[in-house]
Design a protein around this motif. Structure first.
Motif, PDB file in Angstrom:
ATOM      1  N   GLY A   1      36.054 -54.235  -3.600  1.00  0.00           N
ATOM      2  CA  GLY A   1      35.407 -53.361  -3.322  1.00  0.00           C
ATOM      3  C   GLY A   1      34.365 -52.839  -4.770  1.00  0.00           C
ATOM      4  N   PRO A   2      33.579 -52.061  -4.519  1.00  0.00           N
ATOM      5  CA  PRO A   2      32.593 -51.338  -5.824  1.00  0.00           C
ATOM      6  C   PRO A   2      33.506 -50.918  -6.851  1.00  0.00           C
TER       7      PRO A   2
ATOM      8  N   SER B   1      36.261 -51.967  -8.124  1.00  0.00           N
ATOM      9  CA  SER B   1      37.782 -52.408  -8.090  1.00  0.00           C
ATOM     10  C   SER B   1      38.082 -53.290  -8.960  1.00  0.00           C
TER      11      SER B   1
ATOM     12  N   ASN C   1      40.058 -44.789   3.162  1.00  0.00           N
ATOM     13  CA  ASN C   1      39.509 -46.201   2.414  1.00  0.00           C
ATOM     14  C   ASN C   1      38.840 -45.453   0.941  1.00  0.00           C
ATOM     15  N   PRO C   2      39.092 -45.910  -0.046  1.00  0.00           N
ATOM     16  CA  PRO C   2      38.587 -45.377  -1.399  1.00  0.00           C
ATOM     17  C   PRO C   2      37.111 -45.825  -1.574  1.00  0.00           C
ATOM     18  N   TYR C   3      36.392 -46.851  -0.595  1.00  0.00           N
ATOM     19  CA  TYR C   3      35.022 -47.201  -1.031  1.00  0.00           C
ATOM     20  C   TYR C   3      34.170 -46.896   0.248  1.00  0.00           C
ATOM     21  N   VAL C   4      34.732 -46.683   1.345  1.00  0.00           N
ATOM     22  CA  VAL C   4      33.718 -46.522   2.771  1.00  0.00           C
ATOM     23  C   VAL C   4      34.248 -45.593   3.532  1.00  0.00           C
TER      24      VAL C   4
ATOM     25  N   ASP D   1      41.912 -51.782   5.147  1.00  0.00           N
ATOM     26  CA  ASP D   1      41.319 -51.297   4.006  1.00  0.00           C
ATOM     27  C   ASP D   1      41.210 -52.602   2.807  1.00  0.00           C
TER      28      ASP D   1
ATOM     29  N   THR E   1      37.120 -57.362   1.901  1.00  0.00           N
ATOM     30  CA  THR E   1      35.868 -57.160   0.787  1.00  0.00           C
ATOM     31  C   THR E   1      34.526 -57.025   1.772  1.00  0.00           C
TER      32      THR E   1
ATOM     33  N   ASN F   1      34.749 -53.346   2.601  1.00  0.00           N
ATOM     34  CA  ASN F   1      34.553 -52.338   1.617  1.00  0.00           C
ATOM     35  C   ASN F   1      33.253 -52.316   0.628  1.00  0.00           C
ATOM     36  N   TRP F   2      32.651 -53.513   0.883  1.00  0.00           N
ATOM     37  CA  TRP F   2      31.169 -53.169   0.336  1.00  0.00           C
ATOM     38  C   TRP F   2      29.967 -52.900   1.441  1.00  0.00           C
TER      39      TRP F   2
ATOM     40  N   LYS G   1      27.366 -50.559   3.217  1.00  0.00           N
ATOM     41  CA  LYS G   1      26.940 -49.360   3.249  1.00  0.00           C
ATOM     42  C   LYS G   1      26.424 -48.813   4.787  1.00  0.00           C
TER      43      LYS G   1
END
Length: 305
Positions: free
Chosen positions: A116-117, A119, A214-217, A250, A253, A256-257, A259
């Motif tokens: 993820g961004p 990570s 989810n820490p990214y999205v 989660d 990849t 998690n990337w 948007k």
């Protein structure tokens, strides 16, 4: 008393009379000649005018025929354009990004990238995927085949469609696919995959989405879940696959990337005989594609209501 006639007067009178007669005759001849010349001139002029009119009429007729051909050509072109406009669907304003999962086994994607961004956890950029235990079809081939059919179906419904790959040779990582989906203007991101298991009895379809934590999205979780619900429900009911529900993941990849709202559709188990054979059947594939497209319609329909 009678006046005596002068003998000299008689010849003079006769001469004058004769002269007058001659002059009259000459004048008559001149008038007659002039009239003939005039009439001939008029006739010639009339003939010339008729010829000119005839030529003009011919020219005009020819020009009209040419113009008629041109006008007919333009009309035909316009009719053809109108016909094409009538047959081509109007865009509905939505763009769907489709990711045919994996790529050919000969494409080296063993390099790693962040899960993820930002990570520090790294994963392989991509993998080859599974394979049909009964059909022998590689997952990457099935994913692309369904994705291409889905693109056609969605475009006929008025969607703009983005594919992250259109062949099996493309080397593009999971993070790059998610970035491409966003940068190309996608409103949603639908990832097409097929499942595999050591348990050959495992069967059915499922949806994968990010969880709220989810820490990214995490902020995309709710919309992603709704998207997955719409697609999975429609897919299973139309194509006849058992539904295993929408599940949180989660550690993906490609999720998690993202948007934009994202989901993975695991269409069925290629390690299960029934799922594997059915996913390779062109008639069933048509239903699979229709089900996914109907689910996308339902998602945007709910969003508008």
């Amino acid at each position: 008393m009678k006046k005596k006639t002068n003998r000299r007067d008689l010849p003079m009178t006769g001469i004058l009379t004769a002269a007058v007669v001659v002059l009259l005759l000459v004048l008559a001849l001149l008038v007659t000649g002039y009239r003939r010349i005039y009439d001939r001139g008029q006739t010639a002029a009339a003939t010339s005018e008729e010829q000119t009119n005839a030529e003009e009429q011919t020219d005009s007729s020819g020009q009209t025929e040419t113009e008629t051909v041109i006008v007919l050509g333009d009309d035909d072109a316009e009719t053809e354009t109108e016909s094409e406009t009538e047959t081509e669907p109007e865009t509905n304003g939505y763009t769907v990004a489709i990711d045919p999962g994996h790529q050919g086994s000969w494409v080296d994607m063993t390099d790693t990238e962040p899960i993820g961004p930002g990570s520090s956890e790294m994963k392989a950029k991509s993998t080859t995927g599974t394979q049909g235990s009964y059909t022998g079809i590689p997952e990457y081939e099935l994913n692309l085949e369904i994705s291409l059919l889905l693109r056609t179906e969605l475009e006929e419904r008025g969607y703009e469609v983005i594919l992250t790959r259109e062949d099996n040779d493309t080397a593009i990582s999971n993070a790059e696919r998610a970035t491409l989906a966003y940068e190309e203007g996608g409103d949603i991101y639908v990832r097409i995959h097929a499942n595999g298991s050591e348990n050959s009895s495992a069967n059915g379809a499922l949806g994968m989405v990010p969880s709220p934590s989810n820490p990214y999205v995490g902020d995309l979780s709710e919309e992603s879940y709704r998207l997955a619900e719409c697609i999975l429900e429609s897919y299973c009911s139309t194509a006849g696959f058992e539904s295993l529900g929408v599940q949180y993941y989660d550690n993906m990849t490609g999720i998690n990337w993202s948007k934009i709202p994202v989901m993975i559709l695991e269409m069925g188990f290629m390690t299960n005989e029934s799922d594997d054979l059915r996913m390779a059947d062109p008639d069933v594939q048509e239903l699979m594609v229709q089900g996914i497209a109907d689910g996308i319609d339902a998602y945007f329909g709910e969003m508008e209501s």
